[in-house]
Design a protein around this motif. Structure first.
Motif, PDB file in Angstrom:
ATOM      1  N   MET A 106     -26.341 -35.588 -51.917  1.00 32.75           N
ATOM      2  CA  MET A 106     -27.013 -35.837 -53.184  1.00 32.75           C
ATOM      3  C   MET A 106     -27.793 -37.153 -53.173  1.00 32.75           C
ATOM      4  N   LEU A 107     -27.171 -38.216 -52.683  1.00 37.12           N
ATOM      5  CA  LEU A 107     -27.840 -39.518 -52.706  1.00 37.12           C
ATOM      6  C   LEU A 107     -29.147 -39.528 -51.914  1.00 37.12           C
ATOM      7  N   PRO A 108     -29.197 -38.923 -50.696  1.00 35.92           N
ATOM      8  CA  PRO A 108     -30.495 -38.901 -49.989  1.00 35.92           C
ATOM      9  C   PRO A 108     -31.606 -38.227 -50.779  1.00 35.92           C
ATOM     10  N   ASN A 109     -31.268 -37.230 -51.593  1.00 36.22           N
ATOM     11  CA  ASN A 109     -32.285 -36.553 -52.394  1.00 36.22           C
ATOM     12  C   ASN A 109     -32.683 -37.352 -53.624  1.00 36.22           C
ATOM     13  N   ALA A 110     -31.934 -38.417 -53.933  1.00 37.63           N
ATOM     14  CA  ALA A 110     -32.260 -39.270 -55.073  1.00 37.63           C
ATOM     15  C   ALA A 110     -32.853 -40.593 -54.633  1.00 37.63           C
ATOM     16  N   LEU A 111     -33.124 -40.754 -53.344  1.00 43.34           N
ATOM     17  CA  LEU A 111     -33.556 -42.049 -52.826  1.00 43.34           C
ATOM     18  C   LEU A 111     -34.964 -42.440 -53.271  1.00 43.34           C
ATOM     19  N   ALA A 112     -35.851 -41.464 -53.420  1.00 45.76           N
ATOM     20  CA  ALA A 112     -37.247 -41.794 -53.726  1.00 45.76           C
ATOM     21  C   ALA A 112     -37.381 -42.629 -54.998  1.00 45.76           C
ATOM     22  N   PRO A 113     -36.847 -42.191 -56.136  1.00 48.17           N
ATOM     23  CA  PRO A 113     -36.968 -43.046 -57.333  1.00 48.17           C
ATOM     24  C   PRO A 113     -36.179 -44.339 -57.221  1.00 48.17           C
ATOM     25  N   LEU A 114     -35.090 -44.332 -56.456  1.00 51.23           N
ATOM     26  CA  LEU A 114     -34.310 -45.560 -56.288  1.00 51.23           C
ATOM     27  C   LEU A 114     -35.085 -46.593 -55.470  1.00 51.23           C
ATOM     28  N   ILE A 115     -35.787 -46.131 -54.441  1.00 53.54           N
ATOM     29  CA  ILE A 115     -36.602 -47.047 -53.632  1.00 53.54           C
ATOM     30  C   ILE A 115     -37.675 -47.700 -54.490  1.00 53.54           C
ATOM     31  N   VAL A 116     -38.301 -46.905 -55.348  1.00 57.11           N
ATOM     32  CA  VAL A 116     -39.331 -47.444 -56.234  1.00 57.11           C
ATOM     33  C   VAL A 116     -38.717 -48.451 -57.204  1.00 57.11           C
ATOM     34  N   ALA A 117     -37.573 -48.103 -57.778  1.00 54.29           N
ATOM     35  CA  ALA A 117     -36.923 -48.999 -58.740  1.00 54.29           C
ATOM     36  C   ALA A 117     -36.513 -50.313 -58.087  1.00 54.29           C
ATOM     37  N   VAL A 118     -35.992 -50.246 -56.872  1.00 56.92           N
ATOM     38  CA  VAL A 118     -35.590 -51.464 -56.167  1.00 56.92           C
ATOM     39  C   VAL A 118     -36.811 -52.334 -55.873  1.00 56.92           C
ATOM     40  N   THR A 119     -37.888 -51.707 -55.435  1.00 52.12           N
ATOM     41  CA  THR A 119     -39.110 -52.468 -55.134  1.00 52.12           C
ATOM     42  C   THR A 119     -39.654 -53.159 -56.372  1.00 52.12           C
ATOM     43  N   LEU A 120     -39.667 -52.454 -57.504  1.00 56.00           N
ATOM     44  CA  LEU A 120     -40.184 -53.043 -58.734  1.00 56.00           C
ATOM     45  C   LEU A 120     -39.228 -54.069 -59.330  1.00 56.00           C
ATOM     46  N   ALA A 121     -37.955 -54.036 -58.927  1.00 62.63           N
ATOM     47  CA  ALA A 121     -36.984 -55.017 -59.433  1.00 62.63           C
ATOM     48  C   ALA A 121     -37.149 -56.373 -58.751  1.00 62.63           C
ATOM     49  N   ILE A 122     -37.742 -56.401 -57.556  1.00 65.14           N
ATOM     50  CA  ILE A 122     -37.894 -57.672 -56.834  1.00 65.14           C
ATOM     51  C   ILE A 122     -38.784 -58.651 -57.594  1.00 65.14           C
ATOM     52  N   PRO A 123     -39.985 -58.265 -58.055  1.00 69.06           N
ATOM     53  CA  PRO A 123     -40.792 -59.240 -58.819  1.00 69.06           C
ATOM     54  C   PRO A 123     -40.114 -59.664 -60.118  1.00 69.06           C
TER      55      PRO A 123
END
Length: 308
Positions: free
Chosen positions: A220-237
Motif C-alpha cells: 500500500m505505501l509504495p502506491n501512496a508515495l507519489a503524493p507523499l513525495i510532493v508533500a515532503v518536497t513542499l514542506a522543505i521551504p
C-alpha cells in the motif's frame, strides 16, 4: 521518418498484491512510468529552474568551506559596514564580517534545518498515518484525536513555545519544527491508505494471509508515495521559512552559527543606510523558497497519473 505512437502493454503484477503495471512501448522499447514522469518533469520550465536553484544551493551548502571567500567567523572592525565592492562582493556587516560568507554558511544552516525537520516530521507522521489508515478502529480514533489537538495550535506559535522551553540552536529548532509539522504528512498518508484499503490487490493479499504490516509497507505505501513525495518536497521551504522566522524573532539559531533570518533581523537597525545587510539574506531566503516550491509543483504534475 515518422515516430510510432506509444502504446501500453500490461506486464502483470510486480509482486503479490501489487496492482497491474503498464509500460509504454515506443519503437519496440518499453518506457517505465518513472521515466515518463521524469520526462514530464523536465518539460516544465519552472520545475527545471527550481531544480537548478536547489542544486546550486545544495552545492554551495556542501562545499561552503571551499567556496566562502573568508572564514565563517572572521571579523575586521576596520572594514565594518562596507558596501558591496571588489573586495567584499556583498559588503560587510556591523562587525566587519563578509556578508557573502555569512550567506553561504546561513544557506547551509537553512538546508540542514529544512531537510532534517521534514525528515523528522516524516518519521513521525507517515507511520502514524499508516497505522491509522491500515488498522482503523481505536488506532484511527486515537491518532486522529492527536491530530485534532495539534491542529488546534498554530504551528509557528507551538514551535516558538518549544524553542522557548528548550532554548535556541540548530538541534532544538529542528526538533521544534519537526514536531509541529508532521500532521500534514500523517493526514495525507491516512487518506491515501483509506483509498487503497478496499482495492482488489489489497483484498487479494489479505485473503492469502499476508500480515497487515506487510500489506501496508510492501504493497500500500509504495502506491501512496507519489503524493507523499510532493508533500515532503513542499514542506522543505516551509521549514526553511519557519527557521528564518524564529531566528528573526531572536529565538532561533544562536551566534556564532550564521542564519539568514537572524541576518535579516540584525539588519533592521541599519536598513535605511546599509541596504545590503538585509537585501542579500532576504534574496537568499526567497531563492530557496522559490526553488523548492517550483520543484514540488513540478513533481506534483509529473507524478499525476492523469497526465499523459
Amino acid at each position: 521518418m515518422s515516430t510510432a505512437a506509444p502504446s501500453q502493454v500490461a506486464i502483470g503484477p510486480g509482486a503479490l498484491g501489487s496492482p497491474i503495471q503498464t509500460l509504454d512501448v515506443i519503437a519496440g522499447r518499453p518506457v517505465s512510468n518513472t521515466r515518463r514522469a521524469w520526462r514530464r518533469f523536465f518539460k516544465q520550465r519552472l520545475a527545471v529552474v527550481g531544480l537548478v536553484i536547489t542544486g546550486f544551493l545544495i552545492f554551495i551548502a556542501v562545499f561552503a568551506p571551499f567556496i566562502a571567500p573568508t572564514p565563517m567567523e572572521a571579523a575586521d572592525l576596520m572594514s565594518a559596514n562596507e558596501f558591496p565592492g571588489p573586495e567584499h562582493l556583498f559588503g560587510t556587516d556591523a562587525v566587519g564580517r563578509d556578508v557573502l560568507t555569512r550567506i553561504i554558511y546561513g544557506t547551509r544552516t537553512s538546508l540542514i534545518v529544512g531537510f532534517s525537520a521534514v525528515a523528522l516530521a516524516a518519521v513521525i507522521g507517515i507511520p502514524l498515518g499508516l497505522a491509522a489508515g491500515l488498522r482503523g478502529g481505536w488506532v484511527d480514533f486515537g491518532v486522529m484525536r492527536i491530530v485534532e489537538i495539534m491542529v488546534a495550535f498554530p504551528g509557528i506559535l507551538f514551535a516558538m513555545f518549544l524553542v522557548s522551553l528548550t532554548g535556541g540552536g540548530v538541534q532544538n529548532i529542528i526538533l521544534a519544527i519537526g514536531v509541529t509539522s508532521w500532521v500534514t504528512l500523517c493526514r495525507l498518508t491516512r487518506s491515501q491508505l483509506l483509498t487503497l484499503r478496499e482495492q482488489e490487490f489489497v483484498l487479494a493479499a489479505r485473503s492469502m494471509g499476508v500480515p497487515e504490516w506487510e500489506i501496508g509497507f510492501r504493497h500500500m505505501l509504495p502506491n501512496a508515495l507519489a503524493p507523499l513525495i510532493v508533500a515532503v518536497t513542499l514542506a522543505i521551504p516551509t521549514a526553511i521559512f519557519a527557521e528564518a522566522g524564529l531566528s528573526f524573532l531572536g529565538i532561533g539559531i544562536n551566534e556564532p552559527t550564521p542564519s539568514l533570518g537572524k541576518m535579516v533581523a540584525d539588519s533592521a537597525q541599519y536598513i535605511r543606510v546599509y541596504w545590503h545587510l538585509g537585501f542579500f539574506p532576504t534574496l537568499a531566503i526567497a531563492l530557496a523558497m522559490l526553488g523548492f516550491t517550483f520543484v514540488g509543483d513540478g513533481l506534483r504534475d509529473a507524478l499525476d497519473p492523469r497526465q499523459n
